[in-house]
Design a protein around this motif. Structure first.
Motif, mmCIF file in Angstrom:
data_model
loop_
_atom_site.group_PDB
_atom_site.id
_atom_site.type_symbol
_atom_site.label_atom_id
_atom_site.label_comp_id
_atom_site.label_asym_id
_atom_site.label_seq_id
_atom_site.Cartn_x
_atom_site.Cartn_y
_atom_site.Cartn_z
ATOM 1 N N HIS A 62 7.450 14.282 28.202
ATOM 2 C CA HIS A 62 6.852 14.025 26.896
ATOM 3 C C HIS A 62 6.818 15.285 26.035
ATOM 4 O O HIS A 62 6.663 16.400 26.535
ATOM 5 N N VAL A 63 6.923 15.048 24.728
ATOM 6 C CA VAL A 63 6.713 16.080 23.711
ATOM 7 C C VAL A 63 5.675 15.553 22.735
ATOM 8 O O VAL A 63 5.808 14.439 22.210
ATOM 9 N N LEU A 64 4.646 16.346 22.514
ATOM 10 C CA LEU A 64 3.631 15.999 21.515
ATOM 11 C C LEU A 64 3.864 16.854 20.280
ATOM 12 O O LEU A 64 3.752 18.072 20.339
ATOM 13 N N ARG A 65 4.232 16.208 19.184
ATOM 14 C CA ARG A 65 4.417 16.930 17.919
ATOM 15 C C ARG A 65 3.139 16.890 17.119
ATOM 16 O O ARG A 65 2.517 15.841 16.968
ATOM 17 N N ILE A 66 2.737 18.043 16.602
ATOM 18 C CA ILE A 66 1.587 18.134 15.706
ATOM 19 C C ILE A 66 2.060 18.794 14.422
ATOM 20 O O ILE A 66 2.602 19.905 14.446
ATOM 21 N N GLY A 67 1.878 18.109 13.288
ATOM 22 C CA GLY A 67 2.348 18.652 12.020
ATOM 23 C C GLY A 67 1.689 17.980 10.843
ATOM 24 O O GLY A 67 0.926 17.020 10.988
ATOM 25 N N ASP A 127 5.621 22.754 12.239
ATOM 26 C CA ASP A 127 5.215 21.851 13.305
ATOM 27 C C ASP A 127 4.943 22.642 14.584
ATOM 28 O O ASP A 127 5.482 23.741 14.788
ATOM 29 N N PHE A 128 4.125 22.062 15.443
ATOM 30 C CA PHE A 128 4.010 22.473 16.834
ATOM 31 C C PHE A 128 4.635 21.385 17.697
ATOM 32 O O PHE A 128 4.456 20.188 17.442
ATOM 33 N N TYR A 129 5.343 21.793 18.732
ATOM 34 C CA TYR A 129 5.772 20.870 19.772
ATOM 35 C C TYR A 129 5.146 21.339 21.091
ATOM 36 O O TYR A 129 5.363 22.483 21.510
ATOM 37 N N PHE A 130 4.392 20.468 21.734
ATOM 38 C CA PHE A 130 3.778 20.800 23.012
ATOM 39 C C PHE A 130 4.457 19.991 24.120
ATOM 40 O O PHE A 130 4.500 18.757 24.058
ATOM 41 N N ILE A 131 4.983 20.704 25.107
ATOM 42 C CA ILE A 131 5.643 20.080 26.258
ATOM 43 C C ILE A 131 4.904 20.564 27.500
ATOM 44 O O ILE A 131 5.306 21.547 28.147
#
Length: 570
Positions: A62-67, A127-131
């Motif tokens: 999973h990748v959680l994008r925050i933007g 954006d941030f991408y959290f993996i």
């Protein structure tokens, strides 16, 4: 019925190691809990959860994008993704703390958006991408068994290159549900007991007239009769050894070929499909914060970090260390085929890697004042000046002070491969020296959150500083755009420029009706622009008999965009 009972008993026995090990690391997320937490975070209006791949055992990556919501336009007028920082959890599967910190960082970013104007402004343009878990199969081994420390997935492997797969695993000889170490009494061995603590073994220096007492092996038997112990255990391939840069095909955990695993392929493909990622922050043992790169990856030019990049990364490291500290930190690992190295050398991003946690320096409590202090000093045991084994002794002291049962005391066992010899099993329990008790994770995350905020303030910030128009007469104009970068980081790494991986910084001009270009093109490219106010310029000769307004756009996914207009004929 007998078969059913046997299966139930075997299942119960297999479950015991997880019970034996789970206590010191209670509070960590297994894969199901991790996915549940990610889905909960994705309910936030600024977040989006994506699945970029599936492992061989069927677990999602999973990748959680925050933007933010603002749309950026490319030089061609199309919408484009915002520049991004990608944060990877435990790229080394056994470093579970990195996964926990990555997940908590995503939570803290979302929690901060209501009252953190600076972070909110950053996310309007980025954006941030959290993996959190790039290698979930290997990580889940801790929760399903955890009997020994493993960073590989479950793909069968011929680690000892003898034509057999996984034929010599370790065995639990003392029945504690864990696989630790085994010492065999042998005067020709290389190891001796530490003078301050016999639990710790140090390598004997024969040139200093020291004689060894023990052979040190991993716990188990020589199943394949090759006089090596446990050299071909279950699995597998290590995500953090399976990348293309400095790949070593014949090293343990590297895999049959580069990017051979579903998880490594999914991550690599996703990153190449997302050129807007300009910085990668990962948690693992290749720590270039406390030990910045200094062209120590190899002798060849392609194995060396670029000189300009080294200076910048040294500055980042210096600033970050002030926030997260470096007391007692272990040396940086130098594994070949690692993800942090790949992110810089083959992907071209700024790659920052740090250990999420290590055993802190143990500090004995201060003695009471007066007579009690003198009495405590008298009772204090004498210590030698021996430096070897100091990390192990520090860890023993720290875990004891924490009340954590982290060491299996050396226990004699009967060993069929060493008849008549004294054999003892013991040592540090797996996983604990790289992962703190869960109650320490919030403090760790707080420091890493401050470092993440530091990094957000360093990204490139391009602007069109000036649009200059020279009227050359008879409807001919020279239009010059002065493009500046006011951020600390250049618009790309020098390595990306060297390997031609950097996404071009495009510049485009939109002409008024009836105008045309005499020289130049409607869309061009700018080379790498340094940071802290460095500037680049681009010019056109425009024929505009009727004058009008010309528009200029500068854009790149990994940098962002800027635009401006200029009047011709006034």
């Amino acid at each position: 019925m007998r078969e059913l009972i046997r299966i139930c008993l075997l299942s119960l026995i297999c479950a015991l190691p997880a019970i034996a090990l789970a206590a010191p690391l209670e509070g960590y997320h297994d894969n199901a809990a991790l996915e549940s937490q990610l889905r909960q975070l994705a309910q936030h209006p600024s977040a989006e959860l994506m699945q970029i791949g599936t492992t061989a055992e069927g677990r999602a990556i999973h990748v959680l994008r925050i933007g933010g919501s603002q749309e950026l336009l490319s030089a061609s007028g199309d919408s484009m993704p915002r520049p991004a920082i990608a944060v990877f959890g435990n790229v080394q599967a056994s470093h579970l703390a990195g996964r926990e910190v990555c997940l908590e960082l995503a939570q803290r970013v979302l929690d901060s958006l209501d009252d953190d104007a600076e972070l909110l402004a950053f996310l309007e343009q980025h954006d941030f991408y959290f993996i959190p878990s790039p290698t979930p199969d290997a990580t889940e081994f801790f929760f399903s068994s955890g009997s020994f420390e493993r960073s590989t997935n479950s793909r069968p492997a011929d680690d000892d290159k003898d034509g057999w797969l996984d034929e010599d695993p370790g065995e639990d000889l003392n029945g504690d549900g864990l696989l630790t170490m085994m010492r065999v009494e042998d005067p020709s061995g290389d190891w001796m007991e530490h003078p301050d603590d016999p639990r710790v073994l140090i390598r004997a220096r024969r040139e200093d007239n020291e004689q060894g007492q023990w052979r040190l092996l991993s716990e188990g038997r020589d199943n394949d009769g090759d006089e090596a112990f446990n050299e071909d255990g279950p699995g597998g391939v290590d995500f953090n050894r399976n990348m293309t840069f400095n790949y070593d095909q014949f090293s343990e955990g590297s895999g049959p070929w580069q990017v051979s695993e579903p998880e490594s392929r999914a991550v690599v493909d996703w990153m190449f499909d997302n050129p807007q990622i300009c910085m990668v922050l990962s948690f693992g043992p290749e720590d270039n914060i406390r030990q910045p790169w200094n062209n120590d990856h190899g002798k060849l030019m392609h194995e060396s970090a670029e000189r300009d990049d080294i200076g910048i990364m040294e500055y980042i490291a210096k600033q970050a260390v002030e926030l997260i500290g470096k007391d007692n930190v272990p040396g940086s690992a130098s594994g070949r085929g690692s993800f942090p190295d790949w992110a810089y050398f083959h992907y071209g991003a700024w790659s920052i890697c740090t250990r999420a946690w290590w055993v802190p320096e143990y500090k004995a409590p201060e003695p009471a004042e007066g007579a009690e202090a003198e009495s405590a000093e008298e009772k204090k045991p004498e210590k030698s000046d021996e430096k070897r084994g100091s990390d192990e002794i520090n860890a023993l002291n720290w875990f004891t002070a924490e009340g954590t049962d982290a060491f299996v005391e050396w226990t004699a066992v009967q060993h069929p491969d060493f008849p008549g010899k004294r054999v003892e099993v013991g040592g540090f329990k797996p996983y604990l020296r790289d992962n703190p008790p869960a109650e320490h994770l919030p403090e760790i995350t707080s420091k890493q959150f401050e470092m993440l905020r530091l990094l957000t303030g360093m990204l490139p910030r391009i602007s069109i500083r000036e649009l200059e128009v020279d009227d050359l007469g008879e409807g001919l104009y020279r239009v010059t755009a002065h493009v500046a970068n006011d951020g600390y980081l250049p618009t790309s790494t020098r390595k990306a420029d060297a390997i031609r991986k950097d996404y071009p910084l495009n510049i485009a001009i939109t002409l008024p009706a009836g105008a045309s270009l005499l020289t130049g093109s409607l869309r061009g490219q700018l080379r790498r622009i340094g940071g802290n106010g460095a500037e680049s310029e681009f010019s056109w000769l425009v024929v505009a008999p009727q004058g009008g307004t010309a528009g200029i756009v500068v854009a790149s996914p990994s940098v962002g965009s800027a635009s401006g207009t200029v009047e011709l004929g006034q």
